[in-house]
Every structure is written in C-alpha cells, then in structure tokens.
Design a protein around this motif. Structure first.
Motif, PDB file in Angstrom:
ATOM      1  N   ARG A  12       0.850  -1.206  -0.126  1.00  0.00           N
ATOM      2  CA  ARG A  12       0.105   0.034   0.022  1.00  0.00           C
ATOM      3  C   ARG A  12       1.099   0.983   0.049  1.00  0.00           C
ATOM      4  NH1 ARG A  12      -4.498   0.377   4.506  1.00  0.00           N
ATOM      5  NH2 ARG A  12      -2.765   0.387   5.960  1.00  0.00           N
ATOM      6  N   ILE A  13       1.758   1.037   0.729  1.00  0.00           N
ATOM      7  CA  ILE A  13       2.972   2.183   0.429  1.00  0.00           C
ATOM      8  C   ILE A  13       3.828   2.406  -0.924  1.00  0.00           C
ATOM      9  CG2 ILE A  13       5.050   3.233   1.727  1.00  0.00           C
ATOM     10  CD1 ILE A  13       4.380   1.813   4.261  1.00  0.00           C
ATOM     11  N   ARG A  14       4.302   1.242  -1.335  1.00  0.00           N
ATOM     12  CA  ARG A  14       5.041   1.192  -2.649  1.00  0.00           C
ATOM     13  C   ARG A  14       4.277   1.240  -3.947  1.00  0.00           C
ATOM     14  NH1 ARG A  14       9.792  -2.776  -2.143  1.00  0.00           N
ATOM     15  NH2 ARG A  14      10.409  -1.218  -3.892  1.00  0.00           N
ATOM     16  N   VAL A  15       2.973   0.791  -3.838  1.00  0.00           N
ATOM     17  CA  VAL A  15       2.308   1.026  -5.144  1.00  0.00           C
ATOM     18  C   VAL A  15       0.967   2.029  -4.967  1.00  0.00           C
ATOM     19  CG1 VAL A  15       0.868  -0.410  -6.975  1.00  0.00           C
ATOM     20  CG2 VAL A  15       2.911  -1.624  -5.756  1.00  0.00           C
ATOM     21  N   LYS A  16       1.169   2.989  -5.937  1.00  0.00           N
ATOM     22  CA  LYS A  16       0.127   3.809  -5.595  1.00  0.00           C
ATOM     23  C   LYS A  16      -0.860   4.243  -6.714  1.00  0.00           C
ATOM     24  CE  LYS A  16       2.233   5.814  -2.102  1.00  0.00           C
ATOM     25  NZ  LYS A  16       1.442   5.541  -0.973  1.00  0.00           N
ATOM     26  N   PHE A  17      -0.835   3.611  -7.830  1.00  0.00           N
ATOM     27  CA  PHE A  17      -1.923   3.877  -9.025  1.00  0.00           C
ATOM     28  C   PHE A  17      -3.237   3.242  -8.483  1.00  0.00           C
ATOM     29  CE2 PHE A  17      -0.476  -0.374 -10.488  1.00  0.00           C
ATOM     30  CZ  PHE A  17      -1.625  -0.861 -11.186  1.00  0.00           C
ATOM     31  N   GLY A  18      -4.268   3.727  -9.001  1.00  0.00           N
ATOM     32  CA  GLY A  18      -5.726   3.495  -8.365  1.00  0.00           C
ATOM     33  C   GLY A  18      -6.263   2.243  -8.280  1.00  0.00           C
ATOM     34  N   SER A  19      -6.243   1.392  -9.285  1.00  0.00           N
ATOM     35  CA  SER A  19      -6.659  -0.090  -9.311  1.00  0.00           C
ATOM     36  C   SER A  19      -5.896  -1.066  -8.554  1.00  0.00           C
ATOM     37  CB  SER A  19      -6.536  -0.779 -10.807  1.00  0.00           C
ATOM     38  OG  SER A  19      -5.393  -0.601 -11.292  1.00  0.00           O
ATOM     39  N   ALA A  20      -4.654  -0.752  -8.342  1.00  0.00           N
ATOM     40  CA  ALA A  20      -3.786  -1.505  -7.594  1.00  0.00           C
ATOM     41  C   ALA A  20      -4.180  -1.243  -5.866  1.00  0.00           C
ATOM     42  CB  ALA A  20      -2.342  -1.219  -7.536  1.00  0.00           C
ATOM     43  N   GLN A  21      -4.304   0.128  -5.645  1.00  0.00           N
ATOM     44  CA  GLN A  21      -4.771   0.555  -4.330  1.00  0.00           C
ATOM     45  C   GLN A  21      -6.411  -0.197  -3.965  1.00  0.00           C
ATOM     46  OE1 GLN A  21      -3.735   2.500  -1.866  1.00  0.00           O
ATOM     47  NE2 GLN A  21      -1.512   2.275  -2.716  1.00  0.00           N
ATOM     48  N   GLN A  22      -7.138  -0.086  -5.005  1.00  0.00           N
ATOM     49  CA  GLN A  22      -8.459  -0.696  -4.635  1.00  0.00           C
ATOM     50  C   GLN A  22      -8.189  -2.336  -4.356  1.00  0.00           C
ATOM     51  OE1 GLN A  22     -10.656   0.280  -8.216  1.00  0.00           O
ATOM     52  NE2 GLN A  22     -10.549   2.478  -7.725  1.00  0.00           N
ATOM     53  N   ALA A  23      -7.439  -2.913  -5.093  1.00  0.00           N
ATOM     54  CA  ALA A  23      -7.223  -4.267  -4.730  1.00  0.00           C
ATOM     55  C   ALA A  23      -6.679  -4.385  -3.446  1.00  0.00           C
ATOM     56  CB  ALA A  23      -6.360  -5.029  -6.153  1.00  0.00           C
ATOM     57  N   ILE A  24      -5.755  -3.661  -3.196  1.00  0.00           N
ATOM     58  CA  ILE A  24      -5.022  -3.944  -1.685  1.00  0.00           C
ATOM     59  C   ILE A  24      -5.934  -3.458  -0.853  1.00  0.00           C
ATOM     60  CG2 ILE A  24      -3.358  -3.034  -0.359  1.00  0.00           C
ATOM     61  CD1 ILE A  24      -1.608  -2.373  -2.881  1.00  0.00           C
ATOM     62  N   ASP A  25      -6.733  -2.420  -0.641  1.00  0.00           N
ATOM     63  CA  ASP A  25      -7.883  -2.467   0.070  1.00  0.00           C
ATOM     64  C   ASP A  25      -8.886  -3.354   0.358  1.00  0.00           C
ATOM     65  OD1 ASP A  25      -9.053   0.056   2.105  1.00  0.00           O
ATOM     66  OD2 ASP A  25     -10.770  -0.595   0.576  1.00  0.00           O
ATOM     67  N   LYS A  26      -9.304  -3.997  -0.904  1.00  0.00           N
ATOM     68  CA  LYS A  26     -10.118  -5.145  -0.769  1.00  0.00           C
ATOM     69  C   LYS A  26      -9.624  -6.263  -0.070  1.00  0.00           C
ATOM     70  CE  LYS A  26     -12.995  -7.860  -3.871  1.00  0.00           C
ATOM     71  NZ  LYS A  26     -13.450  -8.299  -5.306  1.00  0.00           N
ATOM     72  N   ALA A  27      -8.266  -6.620  -0.296  1.00  0.00           N
ATOM     73  CA  ALA A  27      -7.683  -7.727   0.213  1.00  0.00           C
ATOM     74  C   ALA A  27      -7.408  -7.698   1.674  1.00  0.00           C
ATOM     75  CB  ALA A  27      -6.300  -7.825  -0.470  1.00  0.00           C
ATOM     76  N   LEU A  28      -7.395  -6.258   2.149  1.00  0.00           N
ATOM     77  CA  LEU A  28      -7.081  -5.810   3.648  1.00  0.00           C
ATOM     78  C   LEU A  28      -8.454  -5.999   4.349  1.00  0.00           C
ATOM     79  CD1 LEU A  28      -4.577  -3.046   3.462  1.00  0.00           C
ATOM     80  CD2 LEU A  28      -4.093  -5.039   4.695  1.00  0.00           C
ATOM     81  N   THR A  29      -9.495  -5.477   3.567  1.00  0.00           N
ATOM     82  CA  THR A  29     -10.878  -5.881   4.110  1.00  0.00           C
ATOM     83  C   THR A  29     -11.468  -7.228   4.315  1.00  0.00           C
ATOM     84  OG1 THR A  29     -11.408  -3.893   3.346  1.00  0.00           O
ATOM     85  CG2 THR A  29     -13.384  -5.091   3.869  1.00  0.00           C
ATOM     86  N   ALA A  30     -10.957  -8.150   3.327  1.00  0.00           N
ATOM     87  CA  ALA A  30     -11.382  -9.553   3.463  1.00  0.00           C
ATOM     88  C   ALA A  30     -10.387 -10.446   4.595  1.00  0.00           C
ATOM     89  CB  ALA A  30     -11.026 -10.451   2.202  1.00  0.00           C
ATOM     90  N   ALA A  31      -9.129  -9.587   4.555  1.00  0.00           N
ATOM     91  CA  ALA A  31      -8.120 -10.455   5.761  1.00  0.00           C
ATOM     92  C   ALA A  31      -8.694  -9.842   7.025  1.00  0.00           C
ATOM     93  CB  ALA A  31      -6.948  -9.789   5.599  1.00  0.00           C
ATOM     94  N   ALA A  32      -9.295  -8.877   7.234  1.00  0.00           N
ATOM     95  CA  ALA A  32     -10.165  -8.266   8.501  1.00  0.00           C
ATOM     96  C   ALA A  32     -11.089  -9.296   8.945  1.00  0.00           C
ATOM     97  CB  ALA A  32     -10.308  -6.942   8.617  1.00  0.00           C
ATOM     98  N   THR A  33     -11.646  -9.626   7.874  1.00  0.00           N
ATOM     99  CA  THR A  33     -12.868 -10.597   8.193  1.00  0.00           C
ATOM    100  C   THR A  33     -12.276 -12.084   8.636  1.00  0.00           C
ATOM    101  OG1 THR A  33     -14.381  -9.325   6.672  1.00  0.00           O
ATOM    102  CG2 THR A  33     -15.087 -11.905   7.188  1.00  0.00           C
ATOM    103  N   ARG A  34     -11.216 -12.317   7.870  1.00  0.00           N
ATOM    104  CA  ARG A  34     -10.774 -13.651   8.145  1.00  0.00           C
ATOM    105  C   ARG A  34     -10.329 -13.631   9.569  1.00  0.00           C
ATOM    106  NH1 ARG A  34      -5.567 -15.099   7.510  1.00  0.00           N
ATOM    107  NH2 ARG A  34      -5.143 -13.423   6.281  1.00  0.00           N
TER     108      ARG A  34
END
Length: 224
Positions: free
Chosen positions: A114-136
């Motif tokens: 999340r720190i090293r990759v800044k472009f939009g779609s990657a940030q969205q994928a990272i945010d989605k993965a973190l949200t899923a991990a929080a649930t897990r």
C-alpha cells in the motif's frame, strides 16, 4: 500428473518469481518504433501460468513466500511507457494471495504494498484484500490497519540486524527522519561500504534491506 511437496513448490516459486523482473534471456526486436518495447512485457500465456502459481501460494503462511509475492506484485505493477502496468492481473493475484494467506505475514506485506504501489486499481485491490483479511482474522478494519503497519524487522531501539555470511548488516533508524545501513565484520569493525562477497552471494537479501530502508524512511516524520 506429477505431485510435488509443498516445500518443493515453495522453493521453486521463490526462485522463479524474481526472474520476472529481470531482462529477457533472448531479447525481442521491436517491429515498429511506435510500439511499446516487447522486452518490457509479459506474454499472455506466461501471465496465465504466473497467475495460477500465485494462487497456489495462498495455502500456507510463509514469510519468504509473502516477500516474494510482494516483489512480484511490484514488478507486475511497473508501468510500461504507452501501455501502463506490465500485467495488472498477476499483480492483483499476488495481492489476493497475500490477503488469503493464513496468519499475519501476508497482511504485513499488503501494508507494505500500500506504501509502494500508488496507482488507483492496485490500491483498490489492496484495500479489498485487507478488508477480506480483517474478516478472516476477526478484527475490525481500523484495528487491522494498526497492527499491519510493517515493522521491517526492527527491534527495540529502532535497529535491525541481519547476518549475511561473515558480515552483519545493521539498519538503524536515526530518529531524525532518516535511516542508516552499515556493515560490520565478525570482529565488530565497521566497513565503509557493502562487502563484495555480500553483493555476489546475497544479492536478494541486500536489495530487500535497501527497500526496507527506503520504506521506513517514507514512514518517518520529516526532519524539522
């Protein structure tokens, strides 16, 4: 069908994935000057194979594998002039695998991405993965973000030590918004530069230390 063990699979992909960031062994000539450089791209077939291998990495928690997935994601998210990211779907697969990986190693690497990759779609994928991990893991998302801040191996006092052959690397947070990476011989004497044997025999470890130093510095408050 040949069945291999998990350890054999792990060892192979940790050796294979870093090759994605290296130049082609057989360079390809560009047909037209206005076309993108094919040597910077990954063909669709190889991309599909990479994606499948990445998905398999989500099965078990592994620190080395998590770091390798992060490096592969960064390589696949690199922008090619006139095209954009090299292979977004493989980068996104790495993000997914890190989010699905049991334990906290993958989550910590997502925080680093999340720190090293800044472009939009990657940030969205990272945010989605973190949200899923929080649930897990059963944590609210805001709490997960707090515990997922990467420590980069720093110990009390802001020092990280790595033994590379006969030499010790010390990565130190100076407290003034900067970091210092220096090297010690076995007798404790500090060296002026990186030992040649470390460059030759521990190239990946050396690059990881340098990346950690840069990432830590980005997270430190600026010197005033």
């Amino acid at each position: 069908i040949r069945v291999i063990s998990w350890n054999a699979f792990r060892d192979r992909v940790i050796a294979w994935f870093p090759l994605v960031d290296r130049p082609r062994t057989r360079p390809v000539e560009r047909d037209r000057d206005w076309l993108c450089d094919p040597n910077l791209m990954i063909c669709d077939l190889n991309g599909d194979i990479l994606k499948g291998l990445v998905w398999c990495c989500a099965e078990r928690e592994d620190r080395g594998l998590a770091r390798t997935l992060t490096a592969l994601a960064i390589s696949c998210y690199k922008k090619v002039p006139g095209i954009g990211p090299r292979l977004t779907r493989v980068g996104n697969a790495c993000v997914w695998a890190l989010g699905e990986m049991p334990g906290m190693e993958g989550i910590g690497q997502l925080a680093l991405l999340r720190i090293r990759v800044k472009f939009g779609s990657a940030q969205q994928a990272i945010d989605k993965a973190l949200t899923a991990a929080a649930t897990r893991v059963g944590l609210p998302r805001d709490e997960l973000d707090e515990v997922a801040v990467p420590a980069y191996g720093l110990e009390v006092g802001g020092i990280r030590r790595e033994q590379l052959g006969e030499f010790t690397a010390e990565l130190i947070v100076t407290g003034t918004g900067t970091t210092d990476l220096h090297w010690l011989r076995s007798d404790g004497k500090r060296l002026k530069s990186v030992p040649a044997v470390v460059k030759a025999g521990h190239g990946e470890d050396l690059q990881e230390l340098k990346r950690a130093a840069k990432d830590i510095q980005k997270m430190l408050p600026a010197q005033r």
